[in-house]
Design a protein around this motif. Structure first.
Motif, PDB file in Angstrom:
ATOM      1  N   VAL A   1     -34.025   0.640 -14.469  1.00  0.00           N
ATOM      2  CA  VAL A   1     -33.904   0.282 -13.029  1.00  0.00           C
ATOM      3  C   VAL A   1     -34.273   1.595 -12.136  1.00  0.00           C
ATOM      4  O   VAL A   1     -34.894   1.290 -11.336  1.00  0.00           O
ATOM      5  CB  VAL A   1     -32.490  -0.015 -12.483  1.00  0.00           C
ATOM      6  CG1 VAL A   1     -32.243  -0.009 -11.291  1.00  0.00           C
ATOM      7  CG2 VAL A   1     -31.729  -1.081 -13.361  1.00  0.00           C
ATOM      8  N   ALA A   2     -34.177   2.894 -12.626  1.00  0.00           N
ATOM      9  CA  ALA A   2     -34.683   3.767 -11.861  1.00  0.00           C
ATOM     10  C   ALA A   2     -36.129   3.887 -11.843  1.00  0.00           C
ATOM     11  O   ALA A   2     -37.009   4.219 -10.992  1.00  0.00           O
ATOM     12  CB  ALA A   2     -34.045   5.157 -12.398  1.00  0.00           C
ATOM     13  N   GLY A   3     -36.788   3.606 -13.152  1.00  0.00           N
ATOM     14  CA  GLY A   3     -38.004   3.470 -13.155  1.00  0.00           C
ATOM     15  C   GLY A   3     -38.981   2.537 -12.361  1.00  0.00           C
ATOM     16  O   GLY A   3     -39.925   2.590 -12.010  1.00  0.00           O
ATOM     17  N   TRP A   4     -38.079   1.319 -12.489  1.00  0.00           N
ATOM     18  CA  TRP A   4     -38.723   0.185 -11.586  1.00  0.00           C
ATOM     19  C   TRP A   4     -38.452   0.373 -10.157  1.00  0.00           C
ATOM     20  O   TRP A   4     -39.661   0.067  -9.459  1.00  0.00           O
ATOM     21  CB  TRP A   4     -37.816  -0.898 -11.948  1.00  0.00           C
ATOM     22  CG  TRP A   4     -38.214  -2.268 -11.360  1.00  0.00           C
ATOM     23  CD1 TRP A   4     -38.064  -2.726 -10.223  1.00  0.00           C
ATOM     24  CD2 TRP A   4     -39.350  -3.037 -11.741  1.00  0.00           C
ATOM     25  NE1 TRP A   4     -38.621  -3.996  -9.867  1.00  0.00           N
ATOM     26  CE2 TRP A   4     -39.499  -4.225 -10.691  1.00  0.00           C
ATOM     27  CE3 TRP A   4     -40.204  -3.052 -12.782  1.00  0.00           C
ATOM     28  CZ2 TRP A   4     -40.348  -5.296 -10.801  1.00  0.00           C
ATOM     29  CZ3 TRP A   4     -41.074  -4.124 -12.882  1.00  0.00           C
ATOM     30  CH2 TRP A   4     -41.289  -5.192 -12.042  1.00  0.00           C
ATOM     31  N   LEU A   5     -37.665   1.077  -9.696  1.00  0.00           N
ATOM     32  CA  LEU A   5     -37.295   1.188  -8.215  1.00  0.00           C
ATOM     33  C   LEU A   5     -37.931   2.560  -7.507  1.00  0.00           C
ATOM     34  O   LEU A   5     -38.418   2.596  -6.565  1.00  0.00           O
ATOM     35  CB  LEU A   5     -35.576   1.148  -7.828  1.00  0.00           C
ATOM     36  CG  LEU A   5     -35.087  -0.100  -7.997  1.00  0.00           C
ATOM     37  CD1 LEU A   5     -33.813   0.112  -7.771  1.00  0.00           C
ATOM     38  CD2 LEU A   5     -35.768  -1.395  -7.457  1.00  0.00           C
ATOM     39  N   CYS A   6     -38.109   3.595  -8.482  1.00  0.00           N
ATOM     40  CA  CYS A   6     -38.565   4.941  -7.908  1.00  0.00           C
ATOM     41  C   CYS A   6     -39.801   5.423  -8.442  1.00  0.00           C
ATOM     42  O   CYS A   6     -40.374   6.340  -7.507  1.00  0.00           O
ATOM     43  CB  CYS A   6     -37.481   5.981  -8.402  1.00  0.00           C
ATOM     44  SG  CYS A   6     -35.860   5.494  -7.724  1.00  0.00           S
ATOM     45  N   LEU A   7     -40.518   4.781  -9.271  1.00  0.00           N
ATOM     46  CA  LEU A   7     -41.536   5.491  -9.864  1.00  0.00           C
ATOM     47  C   LEU A   7     -42.754   4.442  -9.410  1.00  0.00           C
ATOM     48  O   LEU A   7     -42.648   3.282  -9.408  1.00  0.00           O
ATOM     49  CB  LEU A   7     -41.678   5.468 -11.486  1.00  0.00           C
ATOM     50  CG  LEU A   7     -40.561   6.379 -12.147  1.00  0.00           C
ATOM     51  CD1 LEU A   7     -40.979   6.384 -13.492  1.00  0.00           C
ATOM     52  CD2 LEU A   7     -40.697   7.748 -11.680  1.00  0.00           C
TER      53      LEU A   7
ATOM     54  N   GLU B   1     -46.707   3.092  -9.883  1.00  0.00           N
ATOM     55  CA  GLU B   1     -47.960   2.906 -10.960  1.00  0.00           C
ATOM     56  C   GLU B   1     -48.831   3.959 -10.588  1.00  0.00           C
ATOM     57  O   GLU B   1     -49.715   4.274  -9.588  1.00  0.00           O
ATOM     58  CB  GLU B   1     -48.271   1.563 -10.852  1.00  0.00           C
ATOM     59  CG  GLU B   1     -49.416   1.400 -11.953  1.00  0.00           C
ATOM     60  CD  GLU B   1     -49.041   1.618 -13.266  1.00  0.00           C
ATOM     61  OE1 GLU B   1     -49.743   2.674 -13.850  1.00  0.00           O
ATOM     62  OE2 GLU B   1     -48.126   0.946 -13.637  1.00  0.00           O
ATOM     63  N   THR B   2     -49.297   4.699 -11.742  1.00  0.00           N
ATOM     64  CA  THR B   2     -50.539   5.856 -11.447  1.00  0.00           C
ATOM     65  C   THR B   2     -51.651   5.326 -12.141  1.00  0.00           C
ATOM     66  O   THR B   2     -52.796   5.973 -11.795  1.00  0.00           O
ATOM     67  CB  THR B   2     -49.928   7.200 -12.188  1.00  0.00           C
ATOM     68  OG1 THR B   2     -49.659   6.868 -13.446  1.00  0.00           O
ATOM     69  CG2 THR B   2     -48.970   7.606 -11.410  1.00  0.00           C
ATOM     70  N   HIS B   3     -51.821   4.201 -13.106  1.00  0.00           N
ATOM     71  CA  HIS B   3     -52.869   3.847 -13.569  1.00  0.00           C
ATOM     72  C   HIS B   3     -53.937   3.214 -12.740  1.00  0.00           C
ATOM     73  O   HIS B   3     -53.493   2.193 -12.154  1.00  0.00           O
ATOM     74  CB  HIS B   3     -52.575   2.961 -14.771  1.00  0.00           C
ATOM     75  CG  HIS B   3     -53.716   2.938 -15.857  1.00  0.00           C
ATOM     76  ND1 HIS B   3     -54.929   2.383 -15.628  1.00  0.00           N
ATOM     77  CD2 HIS B   3     -53.908   3.306 -17.073  1.00  0.00           C
ATOM     78  CE1 HIS B   3     -55.955   2.319 -16.592  1.00  0.00           C
ATOM     79  NE2 HIS B   3     -55.169   2.949 -17.567  1.00  0.00           N
ATOM     80  N   PRO B   4     -55.117   3.526 -12.442  1.00  0.00           N
ATOM     81  CA  PRO B   4     -56.024   2.963 -11.411  1.00  0.00           C
ATOM     82  C   PRO B   4     -55.964   1.460 -11.814  1.00  0.00           C
ATOM     83  O   PRO B   4     -56.169   0.623 -10.647  1.00  0.00           O
ATOM     84  CB  PRO B   4     -57.303   3.441 -11.525  1.00  0.00           C
ATOM     85  CG  PRO B   4     -56.999   5.019 -12.046  1.00  0.00           C
ATOM     86  CD  PRO B   4     -55.777   4.619 -12.845  1.00  0.00           C
ATOM     87  N   ASP B   5     -56.311   1.076 -13.091  1.00  0.00           N
ATOM     88  CA  ASP B   5     -56.564  -0.432 -13.338  1.00  0.00           C
ATOM     89  C   ASP B   5     -55.229  -1.366 -13.125  1.00  0.00           C
ATOM     90  O   ASP B   5     -55.515  -2.511 -12.821  1.00  0.00           O
ATOM     91  CB  ASP B   5     -56.847  -0.500 -14.669  1.00  0.00           C
ATOM     92  CG  ASP B   5     -57.899   0.132 -15.265  1.00  0.00           C
ATOM     93  OD1 ASP B   5     -58.630   0.617 -14.171  1.00  0.00           O
ATOM     94  OD2 ASP B   5     -58.462   0.288 -16.163  1.00  0.00           O
ATOM     95  N   MET B   6     -54.197  -0.786 -12.715  1.00  0.00           N
ATOM     96  CA  MET B   6     -53.057  -1.551 -12.625  1.00  0.00           C
ATOM     97  C   MET B   6     -52.499  -1.503 -11.127  1.00  0.00           C
ATOM     98  O   MET B   6     -51.224  -2.168 -10.684  1.00  0.00           O
ATOM     99  CB  MET B   6     -51.669  -0.879 -13.510  1.00  0.00           C
ATOM    100  CG  MET B   6     -52.173  -0.886 -14.873  1.00  0.00           C
ATOM    101  SD  MET B   6     -52.532  -2.496 -15.680  1.00  0.00           S
ATOM    102  CE  MET B   6     -52.740  -2.217 -17.410  1.00  0.00           C
TER     103      MET B   6
END
Length: 435
Positions: free
Chosen positions: A71-77, A79-84
């Motif tokens: 949940v923390a990753g979904w809400l707080c992080l 996406e860093t990959h340019p393709d995504m």
């Protein structure tokens, strides 16, 4: 000004610390909350469910922690990959420098996975590299030559270091697998009525090689948590001091030769009296942590130094990850099989001394590797808690020497003045970025 590479290096240095904290907290939770019906009588935990499933509660706690992480990753992080990323367009993807992440390399379950392209090597200490040299074969317009001869990356030194990594991963994984089994196995003194025949001459009134230490689950959890504290201290203090004092190669040879001791002494813990058992366990853990925690990152450093080119790191990292995974796969069942055989013949030291024998093979094999001489890449380890002198500051300013060979007519670069300036700006721009 902090660059993305600097931030990335610091982030990779944080991961081993967090991993060590997890090694401390995890066993404590598992040992404390296992069998709650008997450990917490007359409470809400004393019910039929936990009596039927004594290990359910610690698994539920771990499941809850993983759910919180998701949940923390979904809400707080982000996406860093340019393709995504939603703003990516086909034009952006043509110039992106994103690459597929490499499979991580890991020594055992007590060691975090690492990527050879980074400079942390599973530690949170300062590890600097001397200047690196590359050679580019380009066309007159600055584009790469597709038919450039590919340099062989699977050299003899790389092969020998991969064998050393496999040997280390195997016996290190057997230690992690056998340790909790040996701790909880019944402690059987010499002359005990359940022993039909004393199969081992080693033993006394406290115990023998026919069993283990007879500890409870809660005791094992506390011991493993303290083992995490010992590992954290070794990683933060002992590793950088030893590697900076002796150097990477000599430290690696020393801990590899001494590694069989960590496995040979474990069965003798069963012969200690009660008042010396815990000091003996923590002494054994300290010896093992010093040898193992020093050995693994130094081995990865040597593998990276053996790479003939930075372009080969992807293949070498993949081979290292595959080697480690294969050895971890066979280590646990083989160690369990040997412990079972040893238990039947009333000699549980069989599994430990078999791992010691594998470590002896690793000590003999290290003499076949040999120290690299005249290599362009060398690493230096320095404790983060010591002041940085001028020589160390100069060493940390890593630079890459790029030799460019232009494929064209002799004496003619094929570029005009403006084109050469544009090409030079691209080259120096890449040098400044640290690639």
């Amino acid at each position: 000004m902090r660059t993305p590479l600097t931030i990335t290096a610091k982030a990779y240095a944080i991961m081993p610390f967090v991993w060590s904290v997890g090694i401390i907290i995890g066993p404590a939770i598992g040992g404390y909350f296992a069998t709650p019906a008997s450990n917490f009588p007359d409470t809400i935990l004393d019910n039929d469910l936990f009596r039927k499933f004594p290990y359910l509660l610690p698994n539920l706690i771990c499941t809850g922690l993983m759910l919180i992480s998701i949940v923390a990753g979904w809400l707080c992080l982000v996406e860093t990959h340019p393709d995504m990323q939603p703003w990516s367009s086909p034009e952006d993807l043509k110039v992106t420098s994103a690459v597929t992440p490499l499979m991580a390399t890991q020594g055992s379950s007590t060691m975090p996975a690492v990527d050879l392209r980074q400079e942390s090597y599973g530690t949170f200490n300062t590890i600097s590299e001397e200047e690196d040299e590359e050679e580019w074969l380009v066309k007159p317009d600055g584009t790469s030559v597709d038919d450039a001869p590919e340099q062989s990356w699977f050299t003899r030194r790389v092969m020998m270091l991969m064998i050393a990594l496999g040997i280390f991963t195997y016996h290190s994984m057997t230690y992690d697998h056998l340790m909790p089994i040996f701790f909880q196995d019944e402690r059987i003194p010499i002359g005990h009525e359940t022993i039909a025949n004393a199969s081992s001459p080693f033993g006394n009134v406290y115990g023998s090689f026919a069993g283990g230490l007879g500890l409870t689950i809660q005791q094992c959890g506390v011991i493993l948590a303290f083992n995490g504290i010992i590992a954290l201290f070794v990683q933060a203090v002992v590793f950088p001091l030893a590697a900076s004092w002796l150097g990477v190669w000599r430290t690696f040879v020393l801990v590899t030769i001494l590694h069989p001791i960590a496995y040979f002494i474990v069965p003798f813990l069963a012969l200690l009296p009660e008042n010396l058992l815990y000091p003996g366990i923590y002494t054994s853990f300290t010896i093992r942590n010093v040898l193992s925690i020093l050995d693994y990152p130094l081995l990865l450093i040597l593998i990276k130094e053996a790479s003939p080119s930075p372009l080969s790191l992807g293949k070498i990292n993949g081979l290292a990850a595959s080697t480690g995974a294969a050895c971890r796969t066979v280590a646990s069942p083989l160690a369990g099989l040997l412990y079972g055989i040893g238990d039947k013949v009333e000699f549980t030291a069989l599994a430990w001394w078999a791992s010691a024998l594998v470590a002896v093979i690793g000590a003999l094999q290290v003499t076949m590797i040999g120290q690299a001489k005249g290599h362009h890449l060398q690493h230096h380890v320095r404790p983060v808690f010591l002041p940085v002198d001028a020589a160390e500051r100069a060493r940390r300013r890593k630079s890459s020497v790029v030799r460019i060979r232009v494929q064209g007519e002799p004496g003619d670069s094929g570029c005009g003045t403006e084109e050469e300036g544009a090409f030079a700006s691209r080259v120096y721009g890449r040098q400044a970025s640290g690639t």
